[in-house]
Design an enzyme around this catalytic site. Structure first.
Site, mmCIF file in Angstrom:
data_model
loop_
_atom_site.group_PDB
_atom_site.id
_atom_site.type_symbol
_atom_site.label_atom_id
_atom_site.label_comp_id
_atom_site.label_asym_id
_atom_site.label_seq_id
_atom_site.Cartn_x
_atom_site.Cartn_y
_atom_site.Cartn_z
ATOM 1 N N LEU A 76 0.857 -1.183 0.000
ATOM 2 C CA LEU A 76 0.000 0.000 0.000
ATOM 3 C C LEU A 76 0.893 1.232 0.000
ATOM 4 O O LEU A 76 1.792 1.345 0.845
ATOM 5 C CB LEU A 76 -0.894 0.006 1.239
ATOM 6 C CG LEU A 76 -2.123 -0.897 1.156
ATOM 7 C CD1 LEU A 76 -2.507 -1.420 2.525
ATOM 8 C CD2 LEU A 76 -3.293 -0.134 0.544
ATOM 9 N N HIS A 83 -8.093 6.887 0.989
ATOM 10 C CA HIS A 83 -8.167 5.471 0.630
ATOM 11 C C HIS A 83 -7.128 4.631 1.352
ATOM 12 O O HIS A 83 -7.380 3.513 1.768
ATOM 13 C CB HIS A 83 -7.980 5.300 -0.880
ATOM 14 C CG HIS A 83 -9.230 5.460 -1.644
ATOM 15 N ND1 HIS A 83 -9.589 6.633 -2.247
ATOM 16 C CD2 HIS A 83 -10.234 4.591 -1.890
ATOM 17 C CE1 HIS A 83 -10.756 6.489 -2.837
ATOM 18 N NE2 HIS A 83 -11.170 5.262 -2.639
ATOM 19 N N ARG A 122 12.034 -2.169 1.170
ATOM 20 C CA ARG A 122 11.600 -3.231 2.081
ATOM 21 C C ARG A 122 11.197 -4.501 1.338
ATOM 22 O O ARG A 122 10.702 -5.457 1.955
ATOM 23 C CB ARG A 122 10.422 -2.717 2.929
ATOM 24 C CG ARG A 122 10.891 -1.698 3.957
ATOM 25 C CD ARG A 122 9.805 -0.806 4.474
ATOM 26 N NE ARG A 122 10.328 0.130 5.464
ATOM 27 C CZ ARG A 122 11.054 1.230 5.165
ATOM 28 N NH1 ARG A 122 11.318 1.524 3.898
ATOM 29 N NH2 ARG A 122 11.516 2.003 6.123
HETATM 30 N N1 RBF Z 1 -4.574 -1.874 -3.362
HETATM 31 C C1 RBF Z 1 -3.329 -2.124 -2.893
HETATM 32 O O1 RBF Z 1 -2.978 -3.289 -2.654
HETATM 33 N N2 RBF Z 1 -2.428 -1.100 -2.682
HETATM 34 C C2 RBF Z 1 -2.748 0.199 -2.880
HETATM 35 O O2 RBF Z 1 -1.887 1.079 -2.684
HETATM 36 C C3 RBF Z 1 -4.064 0.506 -3.350
HETATM 37 N N3 RBF Z 1 -4.448 1.783 -3.564
HETATM 38 C C4 RBF Z 1 -5.724 2.043 -3.933
HETATM 39 C C5 RBF Z 1 -6.156 3.368 -4.074
HETATM 40 C C6 RBF Z 1 -7.464 3.641 -4.416
HETATM 41 C C7 RBF Z 1 -7.885 5.078 -4.557
HETATM 42 C C8 RBF Z 1 -8.380 2.562 -4.633
HETATM 43 C C9 RBF Z 1 -9.825 2.834 -5.003
HETATM 44 C C10 RBF Z 1 -7.953 1.264 -4.523
HETATM 45 C C11 RBF Z 1 -6.633 0.979 -4.178
HETATM 46 N N4 RBF Z 1 -6.214 -0.347 -4.037
HETATM 47 C C12 RBF Z 1 -4.957 -0.592 -3.586
HETATM 48 C C13 RBF Z 1 -7.069 -1.481 -4.468
HETATM 49 C C14 RBF Z 1 -7.936 -2.074 -3.373
HETATM 50 O O3 RBF Z 1 -7.132 -2.865 -2.491
HETATM 51 C C15 RBF Z 1 -9.003 -2.993 -4.003
HETATM 52 O O4 RBF Z 1 -8.376 -4.013 -4.747
HETATM 53 C C16 RBF Z 1 -9.949 -2.248 -4.924
HETATM 54 O O5 RBF Z 1 -10.489 -1.143 -4.258
HETATM 55 C C17 RBF Z 1 -11.092 -3.147 -5.421
HETATM 56 O O6 RBF Z 1 -11.854 -3.638 -4.328
#
Ligand code: RBF
Length: 154
Positions: A76, A83, A122
């Site tokens: 993330l 978010h 990392r």
């Molecule tokens: N998923 C990640 O694993 N890492 C991220 O940094 C990440 N950033 C996101 C940012 C936004 C604005 C959104 C809407 C989703 C993001 N997701 C990220 C995806 C999230 O984990 C998930 O797969 C989706 O929202 C679909 O349910």
């Protein structure tokens, strides 16, 4: 402290979001398991879209009852919006919940970083590999729980 994974099965749930970095976590986790005696056929890798979906993937693996421990891998990166907090909080809470509900060790290899550079550092860079660390913790917890169960039985 035993890290012997001989004869044990491990499940890995890895997010596809920021997939290039997650793949490095995954490589670190898999090589740690293999180095400690786990057979390649005893490592099951499940891909989910993003960190949000990691708990659901873990729960599906946990329900199968086939694993000594599970490993959660994801990346993330904080963006400009809320978010990041929402997903990071729910992901970590969900991982802990699966572990408690299924009474199974689930180790945490989810990076929560401000920048991509911090994440890369990392994931096999100058700050080590958190995927490898999560796999070592899974190996340790699997043998610890086995040992405690044997004590109770005897
Ligand atoms: N998923 C990640 O694993 N890492 C991220 O940094 C990440 N950033 C996101 C940012 C936004 C604005 C959104 C809407 C989703 C993001 N997701 C990220 C995806 C999230 O984990 C998930 O797969 C989706 O929202 C679909 O349910």
């Amino acid at each position: 402290l035993s890290l012997d994974g001989t004869g044990r099965r491990f499940g890995i749930v890895a997010a596809r979001f920021h997939g290039a970095v997650v793949d490095r976590l995954l490589a670190g986790a898999e090589s740690a398991l293999l180095a400690h005696g786990v057979a390649a056929a005893d490592i099951e890798v499940v891909r989910v879209p993003g960190a949000w979906e990691i708990p659901a993937g873990l729960d599906a693996l946990a329900r199968s009852g086939r694993f000594s421990a599970l490993i959660a891998l994801g990346v993330l990166i904080r963006g400009g919006t809320l978010h990041f907090e929402v997903i990071a909080n729910e992901c970590s809470r969900g991982i802990a919940e699966v572990s408690r509900r299924r009474e199974l060790p689930v180790t945490f290899g989810v990076l929560t970083c401000e920048t991509m550079a911090q994440a890369v550092a990392r994931a096999g860079g100058e700050e080590g590999n958190k995927g490898e660390e999560a796999a070592l913790a899974a190996l340790e917890m699997a043998s610890l729980l086995d040992r405690l169960r044997q004590h109770r039985a005897s």
